[in-house]
Scaffold this motif. Structure first.
Motif, PDB file in Angstrom:
ATOM      1  N   VAL A 102     -34.775 -43.346  27.394  1.00  0.00           N
ATOM      2  CA  VAL A 102     -34.070 -44.533  27.897  1.00  0.00           C
ATOM      3  C   VAL A 102     -34.972 -45.755  27.907  1.00  0.00           C
ATOM      4  CG1 VAL A 102     -32.356 -43.227  29.229  1.00  0.00           C
ATOM      5  CG2 VAL A 102     -34.405 -44.052  30.374  1.00  0.00           C
ATOM      6  N   LEU A 103     -36.249 -45.570  28.196  1.00  0.00           N
ATOM      7  CA  LEU A 103     -37.159 -46.718  28.197  1.00  0.00           C
ATOM      8  C   LEU A 103     -37.423 -47.231  26.786  1.00  0.00           C
ATOM      9  CD1 LEU A 103     -39.596 -45.547  30.988  1.00  0.00           C
ATOM     10  CD2 LEU A 103     -38.051 -47.519  31.097  1.00  0.00           C
ATOM     11  N   LYS A 104     -37.587 -46.321  25.836  1.00  0.00           N
ATOM     12  CA  LYS A 104     -37.785 -46.749  24.439  1.00  0.00           C
ATOM     13  C   LYS A 104     -36.540 -47.462  23.912  1.00  0.00           C
ATOM     14  CE  LYS A 104     -41.483 -43.767  22.901  1.00  0.00           C
ATOM     15  NZ  LYS A 104     -41.950 -42.726  21.988  1.00  0.00           N
ATOM     16  N   GLU A 105     -35.356 -46.975  24.288  1.00  0.00           N
ATOM     17  CA  GLU A 105     -34.115 -47.646  23.878  1.00  0.00           C
ATOM     18  C   GLU A 105     -34.047 -49.082  24.382  1.00  0.00           C
ATOM     19  OE1 GLU A 105     -30.872 -45.252  25.309  1.00  0.00           O
ATOM     20  OE2 GLU A 105     -31.324 -43.603  23.935  1.00  0.00           O
ATOM     21  N   LYS A 106     -34.689 -49.341  25.513  1.00  0.00           N
ATOM     22  CA  LYS A 106     -34.694 -50.694  26.102  1.00  0.00           C
ATOM     23  C   LYS A 106     -35.883 -51.518  25.629  1.00  0.00           C
ATOM     24  CE  LYS A 106     -31.042 -50.106  28.691  1.00  0.00           C
ATOM     25  NZ  LYS A 106     -29.832 -50.896  28.575  1.00  0.00           N
ATOM     26  N   GLY A 107     -36.644 -50.989  24.660  1.00  0.00           N
ATOM     27  CA  GLY A 107     -37.719 -51.761  24.050  1.00  0.00           C
ATOM     28  C   GLY A 107     -39.096 -51.612  24.675  1.00  0.00           C
ATOM     29  N   PHE A 108     -39.250 -50.687  25.599  1.00  0.00           N
ATOM     30  CA  PHE A 108     -40.560 -50.485  26.211  1.00  0.00           C
ATOM     31  C   PHE A 108     -41.426 -49.571  25.350  1.00  0.00           C
ATOM     32  CE2 PHE A 108     -38.032 -51.833  29.819  1.00  0.00           C
ATOM     33  CZ  PHE A 108     -38.906 -52.675  30.498  1.00  0.00           C
ATOM     34  N   THR A 109     -42.726 -49.790  25.392  1.00  0.00           N
ATOM     35  CA  THR A 109     -43.681 -48.910  24.737  1.00  0.00           C
ATOM     36  C   THR A 109     -44.057 -47.830  25.732  1.00  0.00           C
ATOM     37  OG1 THR A 109     -44.525 -50.720  23.388  1.00  0.00           O
ATOM     38  CG2 THR A 109     -45.934 -48.765  23.613  1.00  0.00           C
ATOM     39  N   VAL A 110     -43.805 -46.576  25.355  1.00  0.00           N
ATOM     40  CA  VAL A 110     -44.011 -45.450  26.257  1.00  0.00           C
ATOM     41  C   VAL A 110     -44.886 -44.414  25.560  1.00  0.00           C
ATOM     42  CG1 VAL A 110     -42.861 -43.649  27.628  1.00  0.00           C
ATOM     43  CG2 VAL A 110     -41.688 -45.823  27.213  1.00  0.00           C
ATOM     44  N   SER A 111     -45.818 -43.843  26.297  1.00  0.00           N
ATOM     45  CA  SER A 111     -46.638 -42.749  25.770  1.00  0.00           C
ATOM     46  C   SER A 111     -46.678 -41.623  26.796  1.00  0.00           C
ATOM     47  CB  SER A 111     -48.048 -43.224  25.428  1.00  0.00           C
ATOM     48  OG  SER A 111     -48.731 -43.622  26.594  1.00  0.00           O
ATOM     49  N   LYS A 112     -47.075 -40.445  26.318  1.00  0.00           N
ATOM     50  CA  LYS A 112     -47.187 -39.281  27.194  1.00  0.00           C
ATOM     51  C   LYS A 112     -48.647 -38.870  27.283  1.00  0.00           C
ATOM     52  CE  LYS A 112     -42.711 -37.501  25.793  1.00  0.00           C
ATOM     53  NZ  LYS A 112     -42.004 -36.388  25.148  1.00  0.00           N
ATOM     54  N   THR A 113     -49.052 -38.420  28.463  1.00  0.00           N
ATOM     55  CA  THR A 113     -50.419 -37.985  28.704  1.00  0.00           C
ATOM     56  C   THR A 113     -50.383 -36.734  29.573  1.00  0.00           C
ATOM     57  OG1 THR A 113     -51.087 -40.314  28.783  1.00  0.00           O
ATOM     58  CG2 THR A 113     -52.675 -38.709  29.590  1.00  0.00           C
ATOM     59  N   GLU A 114     -51.275 -35.808  29.289  1.00  0.00           N
ATOM     60  CA  GLU A 114     -51.409 -34.622  30.138  1.00  0.00           C
ATOM     61  C   GLU A 114     -52.401 -34.932  31.258  1.00  0.00           C
ATOM     62  OE1 GLU A 114     -49.627 -31.764  29.813  1.00  0.00           O
ATOM     63  OE2 GLU A 114     -48.579 -32.719  28.146  1.00  0.00           O
ATOM     64  N   VAL A 115     -51.972 -34.687  32.487  1.00  0.00           N
ATOM     65  CA  VAL A 115     -52.811 -34.885  33.660  1.00  0.00           C
ATOM     66  C   VAL A 115     -52.804 -33.591  34.478  1.00  0.00           C
ATOM     67  CG1 VAL A 115     -52.529 -37.398  33.751  1.00  0.00           C
ATOM     68  CG2 VAL A 115     -50.869 -35.935  34.922  1.00  0.00           C
ATOM     69  N   VAL A 116     -53.584 -33.566  35.540  1.00  0.00           N
ATOM     70  CA  VAL A 116     -53.696 -32.384  36.388  1.00  0.00           C
ATOM     71  C   VAL A 116     -53.336 -32.778  37.816  1.00  0.00           C
ATOM     72  CG1 VAL A 116     -55.273 -30.601  37.257  1.00  0.00           C
ATOM     73  CG2 VAL A 116     -55.496 -31.434  34.900  1.00  0.00           C
TER      74      VAL A 116
END
Length: 143
Positions: free
Chosen positions: A58-72
């Motif tokens: 949904v965020l990418k559809e609205k034009g935002f740049t989104v990335s995923k990161t693995e955290v603990v």
């Protein structure tokens, strides 16, 4: 034992943070934890949400740049010195904390600290070896 975090790059201007949270709320996505770091031009909003894929879409559809990161995610007693015990265990193994943020489930019980490490597996092993509770993503997403 890692948790998936999404990071959203947002312009540092009035209303952008409200827009992100509105989009997520309208999509039925629950924010479990967040951190916001900014510069004069942009910010990085880091989120743990209950539905990462839907939030990403949904965020990418609205034009935002989104990335995923693995955290603990690490559970720590909500008391003075709790965080220090974790950091000392990591320091003994020369593990670097790149960033962290926290939230409390219920006052007086446990806090949850979200960490990004330079050596994630080594950090998880050090935490477990020292008796700390490293949370599985599914538990965190549904808290």
């Amino acid at each position: 034992m890692q948790v998936e975090q999404i990071s959203i790059f947002i312009e540092n201007k009035s209303g952008r943070l409200a827009e992100v949270t509105r989009i997520l709320g309208e999509a039925g996505i629950n924010i479990r934890a967040l951190s916001l770091a900014d510069t004069s031009d942009f910010g990085i909003l880091r989120l743990i949400v209950n539905d990462r894929e839907k939030a990403n879409n949904v965020l990418k559809e609205k034009g935002f740049t989104v990335s995923k990161t693995e955290v603990v995610a690490v559970e720590v007693p909500d008391r003075p010195g709790g965080l220090s015990e974790i950091l000392l265990a990591l320091d003994r193994k020369s593990i670097n904390v790149e960033y962290m943020y926290a939230f409390v489930e219920r006052c007086g019980e446990n806090a949850v600290i979200i960490f990004r490490f330079d050596e994630t597996e080594k950090a998880i092993n050090a935490l477990l070896d020292n008796g700390f509770n490293v949370l599985a993503g599914e538990r965190l997403y549904s808290m």
